[in-house]
Write a protein that holds these residues in place. Structure first.
Motif, PDB file in Angstrom:
ATOM      1  N   ALA A  76       0.843  -1.202   0.000  1.00 62.37           N
ATOM      2  CA  ALA A  76       0.000   0.000   0.000  1.00 62.37           C
ATOM      3  C   ALA A  76       0.874   1.246   0.000  1.00 62.37           C
ATOM      4  O   ALA A  76       1.976   1.264   0.524  1.00 62.37           O
ATOM      5  CB  ALA A  76      -0.908   0.001   1.229  1.00 62.37           C
ATOM      6  N   SER A  77       0.345   2.268  -0.608  1.00 61.98           N
ATOM      7  CA  SER A  77       1.061   3.552  -0.592  1.00 61.98           C
ATOM      8  C   SER A  77       0.412   4.454   0.449  1.00 61.98           C
ATOM      9  O   SER A  77      -0.801   4.582   0.515  1.00 61.98           O
ATOM     10  CB  SER A  77       1.004   4.200  -1.973  1.00 61.98           C
ATOM     11  N   GLY A  78       1.214   5.043   1.282  1.00 61.15           N
ATOM     12  CA  GLY A  78       0.694   5.926   2.312  1.00 61.15           C
ATOM     13  C   GLY A  78       0.517   5.206   3.633  1.00 61.15           C
ATOM     14  O   GLY A  78       0.752   4.012   3.766  1.00 61.15           O
ATOM     15  N   VAL A  79       0.076   5.959   4.621  1.00 62.36           N
ATOM     16  CA  VAL A  79      -0.107   5.425   5.961  1.00 62.36           C
ATOM     17  C   VAL A  79      -1.531   4.890   6.091  1.00 62.36           C
ATOM     18  O   VAL A  79      -2.504   5.588   5.785  1.00 62.36           O
ATOM     19  CB  VAL A  79       0.150   6.522   7.021  1.00 62.36           C
ATOM     20  N   ILE A  80      -1.648   3.638   6.557  1.00 56.14           N
ATOM     21  CA  ILE A  80      -2.947   2.997   6.731  1.00 56.14           C
ATOM     22  C   ILE A  80      -3.051   2.575   8.194  1.00 56.14           C
ATOM     23  O   ILE A  80      -2.105   2.018   8.745  1.00 56.14           O
ATOM     24  CB  ILE A  80      -3.079   1.764   5.815  1.00 56.14           C
ATOM     25  N   PRO A  81      -4.199   2.837   8.831  1.00 53.24           N
ATOM     26  CA  PRO A  81      -4.377   2.429  10.231  1.00 53.24           C
ATOM     27  C   PRO A  81      -4.222   0.914  10.388  1.00 53.24           C
ATOM     28  O   PRO A  81      -4.525   0.144   9.480  1.00 53.24           O
ATOM     29  CB  PRO A  81      -5.806   2.867  10.563  1.00 53.24           C
ATOM     30  N   GLU A  82      -3.765   0.520  11.565  1.00 54.65           N
ATOM     31  CA  GLU A  82      -3.466  -0.893  11.836  1.00 54.65           C
ATOM     32  C   GLU A  82      -4.699  -1.786  11.682  1.00 54.65           C
ATOM     33  O   GLU A  82      -4.616  -2.877  11.123  1.00 54.65           O
ATOM     34  CB  GLU A  82      -2.889  -1.037  13.250  1.00 54.65           C
ATOM     35  N   ASP A  83      -5.859  -1.332  12.172  1.00 55.64           N
ATOM     36  CA  ASP A  83      -7.058  -2.156  12.069  1.00 55.64           C
ATOM     37  C   ASP A  83      -7.495  -2.333  10.617  1.00 55.64           C
ATOM     38  O   ASP A  83      -7.997  -3.386  10.234  1.00 55.64           O
ATOM     39  CB  ASP A  83      -8.192  -1.591  12.918  1.00 55.64           C
TER      40      ASP A  83
END
Length: 188
Positions: free
Chosen positions: A89-96
């Motif tokens: 994935a590109s970018g920051v994604i929440p852990e959940d």
């Protein structure tokens, strides 16, 4: 090998607790060569796993979407699978959200495997699979993705209680028919 001899060999491998409770049955159509016949596994005199029929006690999945939306299927995910999603994935994604994405990918893979396994169930495939079961190790049959190999291995006398308890987590990823025979064997 003839059906009667194959059936006799399979029944000789049945767990003593399931002897008389689990039966292998097959019908053939002598004068209709285009009909392969039916083959089914019965437990307690009920046809539990018909090889083609969709009216069994076991839930047959029609589409991949049915499998993905089935709340009864629990898919455990590992940290490596979450990390693979994070890297892809590109970018920051929440852990959940990463967990949801990893579980969704794994469910899609599982759905394809289950649909392939269901599509291959027929009398002729049962005979081929049963012969393969008789010539392979019990470990290989337990780890296989084939529904029939898993069922034949679960009702086998060579599989003990300790081994059954050790594979409890793996059974959650298997087809409902395999889960049914797993629960049947644990209950004996």
């Amino acid at each position: 090998m003839s059906w009667s001899k194959l059936k006799q060999q399979l029944e000789s491998f049945l767990s003593p607790a399931l002897n008389g409770r689990v039966e292998y049955r097959a019908t053939g159509y002598r004068y209709l060569p285009d009909k392969a016949g039916l083959c089914y596994i019965a437990a307690d005199k009920k046809n539990v796993l018909n090889m083609i029929d969709k009216t069994t006690l076991i839930r047959w999945y029609e589409t991949e979407l049915d499998i993905k939306n089935d709340a009864g299927i629990y898919i455990p995910i590992t940290d490596e699978e979450i990390e693979a999603v994070r890297k892809g994935a590109s970018g920051v994604i929440p852990e959940d959200r990463l967990q949801v994405m990893a579980r969704s990918r794994k469910k899609a893979e599982l759905a394809k495997q289950l649909m392939t396994a269901q599509a291959s169930l027929s009398k002729s495939n049962f005979v081929v699979t049963a012969n393969a079961f008789l010539s392979t190790s019990i470990e290989a049959s337990m780890e296989s993705n084939d529904i029939l190999l898993n069922i034949l291995a679960l009702v086998d006398r060579r599989v003990g209680k300790k081994r059954l308890l050790n594979i409890a987590g793996q059974m959650k990823l298997k087809h409902p028919a395999v889960q049914y025979f797993y629960e049947l064997r644990l209950s004996t």
